[in-house]
Design a protein around this motif. Structure first.
Motif, short mmCIF file in Angstrom:
data_model
loop_
_atom_site.label_atom_id
_atom_site.label_comp_id
_atom_site.label_asym_id
_atom_site.label_seq_id
_atom_site.Cartn_x
_atom_site.Cartn_y
_atom_site.Cartn_z
N ARG A 181 73.11 25.06 -7.27
CA ARG A 181 73.65 24.24 -8.43
C ARG A 181 74.73 23.49 -7.79
O ARG A 181 75.69 24.05 -7.22
CB ARG A 181 74.00 24.79 -9.64
CG ARG A 181 72.84 25.66 -10.35
CD ARG A 181 72.22 24.60 -11.36
NE ARG A 181 70.96 24.96 -11.79
CZ ARG A 181 70.77 26.05 -12.98
NH1 ARG A 181 71.93 26.56 -13.41
NH2 ARG A 181 69.59 26.34 -13.09
N GLY A 216 70.70 30.87 -16.80
CA GLY A 216 69.25 31.75 -16.85
C GLY A 216 69.06 32.87 -17.82
O GLY A 216 68.66 33.91 -17.42
N LYS A 217 69.60 32.84 -19.05
CA LYS A 217 69.29 33.67 -19.87
C LYS A 217 67.77 33.78 -20.63
O LYS A 217 67.41 34.83 -20.93
CB LYS A 217 70.12 33.62 -21.25
CG LYS A 217 71.92 33.65 -20.85
CD LYS A 217 72.79 33.62 -22.01
CE LYS A 217 73.05 32.01 -22.43
NZ LYS A 217 73.18 31.07 -21.29
N THR A 218 67.30 32.65 -20.55
CA THR A 218 66.18 32.45 -21.21
C THR A 218 64.98 33.59 -20.42
O THR A 218 64.32 34.26 -21.21
CB THR A 218 65.51 31.22 -21.37
OG1 THR A 218 66.37 30.32 -21.73
CG2 THR A 218 64.35 31.01 -22.23
N PHE A 238 60.72 31.01 -9.11
CA PHE A 238 61.92 31.33 -8.28
C PHE A 238 62.19 32.62 -8.27
O PHE A 238 61.72 33.87 -8.99
CB PHE A 238 63.06 30.45 -9.09
CG PHE A 238 62.83 30.52 -10.56
CD1 PHE A 238 63.56 31.58 -11.28
CD2 PHE A 238 62.86 29.57 -11.39
CE1 PHE A 238 63.63 31.80 -12.41
CE2 PHE A 238 62.92 29.80 -12.70
CZ PHE A 238 63.18 30.67 -13.13
N GLU A 239 63.21 33.07 -7.51
CA GLU A 239 63.90 34.24 -7.32
C GLU A 239 64.74 34.54 -8.31
O GLU A 239 65.72 33.57 -8.53
CB GLU A 239 64.36 34.57 -5.76
CG GLU A 239 65.12 35.77 -5.53
CD GLU A 239 63.99 36.86 -4.76
OE1 GLU A 239 64.36 38.09 -4.81
OE2 GLU A 239 62.92 36.37 -4.66
N THR A 262 68.56 35.65 -9.85
CA THR A 262 69.70 35.96 -9.14
C THR A 262 70.16 37.14 -9.24
O THR A 262 69.42 38.05 -10.03
CB THR A 262 70.81 34.98 -10.08
OG1 THR A 262 70.86 35.60 -11.36
CG2 THR A 262 70.56 33.35 -9.77
N ASN A 315 66.66 21.49 -21.48
CA ASN A 315 66.69 21.80 -20.13
C ASN A 315 65.65 20.63 -19.41
O ASN A 315 64.35 20.60 -19.50
CB ASN A 315 66.23 22.85 -19.53
CG ASN A 315 66.08 23.04 -18.21
OD1 ASN A 315 67.09 22.81 -17.60
ND2 ASN A 315 65.19 24.11 -17.73
N GLN A 333 71.02 38.15 -12.82
CA GLN A 333 69.80 38.38 -13.85
C GLN A 333 69.16 39.58 -13.45
O GLN A 333 68.83 40.35 -14.43
CB GLN A 333 68.93 37.30 -13.40
CG GLN A 333 69.39 36.01 -13.89
CD GLN A 333 68.43 34.89 -13.76
OE1 GLN A 333 68.19 34.63 -12.42
NE2 GLN A 333 68.19 33.86 -14.47
N ARG A 355 71.33 20.50 -13.45
CA ARG A 355 70.24 21.45 -13.35
C ARG A 355 69.12 21.58 -12.23
O ARG A 355 68.15 22.09 -12.11
CB ARG A 355 69.44 21.45 -14.95
CG ARG A 355 70.56 22.03 -15.80
CD ARG A 355 69.97 21.96 -17.35
NE ARG A 355 70.73 22.52 -18.03
CZ ARG A 355 70.26 23.94 -18.51
NH1 ARG A 355 69.09 24.41 -18.46
NH2 ARG A 355 71.19 24.70 -19.36
N GLY A 399 73.18 27.63 -18.50
CA GLY A 399 72.52 27.15 -17.12
C GLY A 399 72.32 28.42 -16.10
O GLY A 399 71.85 28.41 -15.36
P1 ADP Z 1 70.64 29.28 -20.36
O1 ADP Z 1 71.36 30.39 -19.57
O2 ADP Z 1 71.88 28.09 -20.26
O3 ADP Z 1 69.99 29.38 -21.34
P2 ADP Z 1 68.39 28.67 -19.25
O4 ADP Z 1 67.71 29.91 -19.33
O5 ADP Z 1 67.74 27.51 -20.15
O6 ADP Z 1 69.83 28.83 -19.05
O7 ADP Z 1 68.00 28.36 -17.64
C1 ADP Z 1 68.27 27.05 -17.17
C2 ADP Z 1 67.57 26.61 -15.87
O8 ADP Z 1 67.47 27.31 -14.78
C3 ADP Z 1 66.12 26.56 -16.41
O9 ADP Z 1 65.28 25.65 -15.90
C4 ADP Z 1 65.38 27.85 -15.59
O10 ADP Z 1 63.96 28.03 -15.36
C5 ADP Z 1 66.14 28.00 -14.41
N1 ADP Z 1 66.47 29.28 -13.75
C6 ADP Z 1 66.77 30.48 -14.55
N2 ADP Z 1 66.85 31.34 -13.49
C7 ADP Z 1 66.93 30.80 -12.49
C8 ADP Z 1 66.82 31.34 -11.00
N3 ADP Z 1 67.14 32.58 -10.71
N4 ADP Z 1 66.60 30.58 -9.90
C9 ADP Z 1 66.32 29.24 -10.29
N5 ADP Z 1 66.20 28.67 -11.41
C10 ADP Z 1 66.55 29.56 -12.44
#
Ligand code: ADP
Ligand code: MG
Length: 679
Positions: A440, A291-293, A257-258, A260, A543, A263, A572, A289
């Motif tokens: 979302r 996308g910190k990971t 994915f791209e 945000t 997730n 991010q 999600r 959600g």
């Molecule tokens: P959190 O910030 O709560 O830790 P996660 O890092 O677990 O969130 O991310 C939640 C979900 O969103 C994961 O499935 C991740 O792969 C997905 N994700 C993260 N960044 C993006 C993005 N830019 N576009 C689409 N999906 C994303």
């Protein structure tokens, strides 16, 4: 020996039995006793003449025992009545099942009494009053009287007497650690005044001043600890990660994915940190959600490419495992990545430890297991902690000590108001991801009571039949733990035997082995398990995009921020998601909280409401995570003192007022004592 260091058992009035009881309350040393701050106070300070006593009021008066006890005995109860007088009138004191009182209230002796007055014309009565021999120094009556947290077998009187003895023994000789300049500038009372008056206040004003001083001290020490930590880190020559920007861009190509905009912005901030020689010390704050990971993994990638190792610490094994799997997904076999958790088999663990020490393993993901002594790195370049609010400052510091000034990245999904951020993460630079990935949908949230149960079940069945999956949260693991709350194990069984017998139900909780949990989570991820009944072990980070319903039993037992995190497990994927809260309480505050969570999806807003409705304890999970254990301070009500303490701490460092005794205190309080603080 310093009396403060004395074991509680050597104090006057404490024997072997009481020692045990005090230890139950967490009081081990004399010093702990001084800091056993009253839970509340009773105002018995206004002494009245008997003539002036009012019906129905709690009053205090001094009187002489004016006659022999009269005993009335029934089958179930023994009543003793003893008259007392002060020249303006007579009061009959009435005692239930307290035979000993006959030998205490001796005719002719003078006592002070406090209790609720019952007056019928000239007849005045008081039942089971507080009382003590009248003397210049009253402790239990005729003053503002402290009430302590206690445990069965330890009476308020006993605690008061022991604390009073200790105060007499110390006799104003406590050392004041706050520099005189700060004390004067912020109008703070001396520590001896403060401790004495927090226990036995002279009057209302001195209680207020005592409290202010102690609250200030707590905040001040914490702020100093954080500022010193920050200063220390800034002094360090950090690692320079070559080509960080390029590596981060390269990593983006692995993603399906791209990123945000938010991010990308945060990654740019990180790239700047990494490429400079300053040690990175950054907090990523962002709603569930957001996308910190991936941001963390991108940073890991850049660090590994530059030749260093990375450690990622998560608060639960489930979460560590999930990060591990995600990591594998992006990195494939490019690097040797390992999972190290408490339940890693010994043999495997030994191999991992060797690989880490020799630099063969490039990235290790795990739980607290990572900060054990035996874990050594060849060249740790980046230390990441996920869900930081579940760890203490100390644990974060422990992890970074595994390298020589590695870069530090911490993540938290707990959005907190700005002022609190400053307090809790005062030593960190903060990056905020304030945007969710696109597409979302809003999670439709409903708070319901028992009368909706069948409708909810029907609804869930429909979702399941459309191919979706369900999380079902219970507050407890087993029935026996406490009354009146659903337990995951029993509940899963009842679903399986009842309405949902045609579906696969898994049950996840903290008592399972990592292997068992691993299997259940994978079965859920693969869609084999339809309903995952769970305790809050899923709260952080799990997730599974196909899951669209989050049901929470006994929702009233969770903090708002925690509910918000739990809700964040759904919504999600591409499907509309739902969160259903069973509120089993009728309390007004519970209802308000349910309304708050159903109306808002914004973590920051919810955090503010959580603060208003419950106090901050629950903002950061439950007490058992040892969060924000201020002894006197209340972070909401004392916000103003907090701001002052922050400024004072900055001033203290600027003016070089941190002396050895202050430093020693900070070290003792924050770095030696992990229990003490969890931020
Ligand atoms: P959190 O910030 O709560 O830790 P996660 O890092 O677990 O969130 O991310 C939640 C979900 O969103 C994961 O499935 C991740 O792969 C997905 N994700 C993260 N960044 C993006 C993005 N830019 N576009 C689409 N999906 C994303
Ligand atoms: Mg996460």
């Amino acid at each position: 020996m310093n009396v403060l260091e004395k074991d509680i058992r050597f104090l006057k009035g404490v024997g072997e039995n009481r020692e045990k009881l005090f230890k139950k309350l967490g009081i081990k040393k004399a010093e702990d006793l001084l800091w056993h701050i009253p839970r509340k106070y009773l105002d018995y300070s206004k002494l009245k003449k008997i003539r002036e006593l009012c019906d129905g009021e709690v009053e205090s008066f001094i009187a002489k025992v004016a006659g022999k006890p009269v005993e009335i005995e029934t089958k179930s109860i023994k009543i003793i009545k003893i008259p007392v007088e002060d020249g303006t009138g007579v009061v009959t004191t009435v005692w239930f099942n307290q035979d000993y009182i006959k030998n205490v209230l001796k005719e002719g002796e003078i006592f002070c009494f406090s209790g609720k007055i019952e007056r019928k014309g000239f007849y005045i009565e008081v039942k089971n009053p507080e009382f003590e021999k009248y003397d210049q120094h009253l402790l239990h009556t005729g003053r503002i009287v402290p009430v302590y947290n206690s445990t069965e077998g330890l009476s308020q009187k006993v605690i008061r007497n022991i604390i009073n003895n200790l105060l007499n023994q110390i006799d104003g000789a406590l050392e004041d650690i706050i520099p005189a300049y700060i004390k004067q500038k912020y109008n703070l009372k001396d520590i001896n005044f403060a401790i004495k008056n927090i226990h036995f206040p002279e009057n209302k004003l001195s209680l207020e001043l005592a409290r202010k001083r102690l609250v200030f001290e707590e905040f001040y020490l914490l702020q100093l600890a954080l500022l010193l930590l920050k200063e220390n880190i800034e002094k360090n020559e950090g690692l320079k990660i070559e080509n960080a920007q390029n590596s981060l861009e390269e990593f983006e190509k692995f993603l399906p994915f791209e990123l945000t905009e938010a991010q990308k912005r945060v990654l740019a901030e990180i790239a700047q940190d990494l490429e400079s020689t300053k040690q990175m010390n950054r907090l990523i704050q962002g709603d569930v959600g957001c996308g910190k990971t991936v941001v963390a993994l991108a940073s890991a990638y850049a660090t590994i490419k530059a030749g260093y190792q990375v450690a990622l610490m998560a608060p639960t094994e489930v979460l560590a495992l999930q990060h591990y799997n995600e990591c594998k997904k992006y990195f494939g076999n490019k690097f040797n990545v390992r999972l190290l958790i408490g339940s890693t088999p010994k043999k495997e663990k030994e191999i991992i430890l060797k690989e880490l020490e020799h630099g063969l393993c490039k990235m290790v993901i795990g739980t607290h297991a990572l900060i054990q002594d035996e874990v050594k790195f060849k060249n740790l370049g980046l230390a990441i902690t996920d869900e930081q609010h579940r760890f203490g400052v100390i644990q974060r510091v422990e992890l970074t000590k595994k390298g020589s000034s590695p870069n530090i990245l911490v993540m938290t999904a707990t959005p907190i108001p700005r002022t609190l951020s400053l307090v809790l993460y005062g030593d960190l630079d903060i990056s905020i991801i304030d945007q969710l990935p696109p597409g979302r949908k809003k999670i439709l949230t409903y708070a319901v009571d028992e009368s909706f149960r069948q409708r909810v079940y029907n609804f869930i069945k429909k979702q399941l039949d459309e191919g979706r999956q369900v999380y079902w949260i219970c507050p407890l693991i087993e029935e026996s733990e406490t009354l009146n709350a659903k337990s995951a194990v029993e509940f899963a069984k009842s679903l399986k035997e009842g309405f949902f017998k045609d579906y696969n139900i898994g049950c996840l909780h903290g008592k399972l082995s990592a292997k068992e949990r691993d299997k259940i989570l994978n079965d859920f991820k693969d869609g084999y398990i339809h309903i995952l009944v769970s305790t809050t072990v899923v709260e952080v980070g799990i997730n599974v995009p196909n899951a669209t319903v989050m049901v929470i039993e006994n929702a009233e037992r969770f903090g708002l921020a925690q509910l918000h995190q739990l809700r964040g497990r759904v919504g999600r994927g591409e499907h509309q998601s739902y969160c259903i809260l069973f509120n089993q309480s009728d309390s007004e505050i519970a209802k308000k909280r349910m309304i708050a969570i159903t109306r808002s999806q914004n973590g920051f807003e919810i955090a503010e409401m959580d603060l208003k409705l419950r106090g901050p304890g629950d903002l950061f999970g439950t007490k058992q995570h040892g969060v924000m254990n201020f002894k006197v301070a209340d972070i909401i009500n004392d916000m103003d003192i907090l701001k002052q303490a922050r400024i004072a701490a900055e001033e203290t460092i600027r003016l070089n007022l941190v002396d050895n005794k202050l430093l020693e205190k900070i070290n003792k309080q924050f770095y030696n004592n992990i229990e003490n603080i969890g931020l």
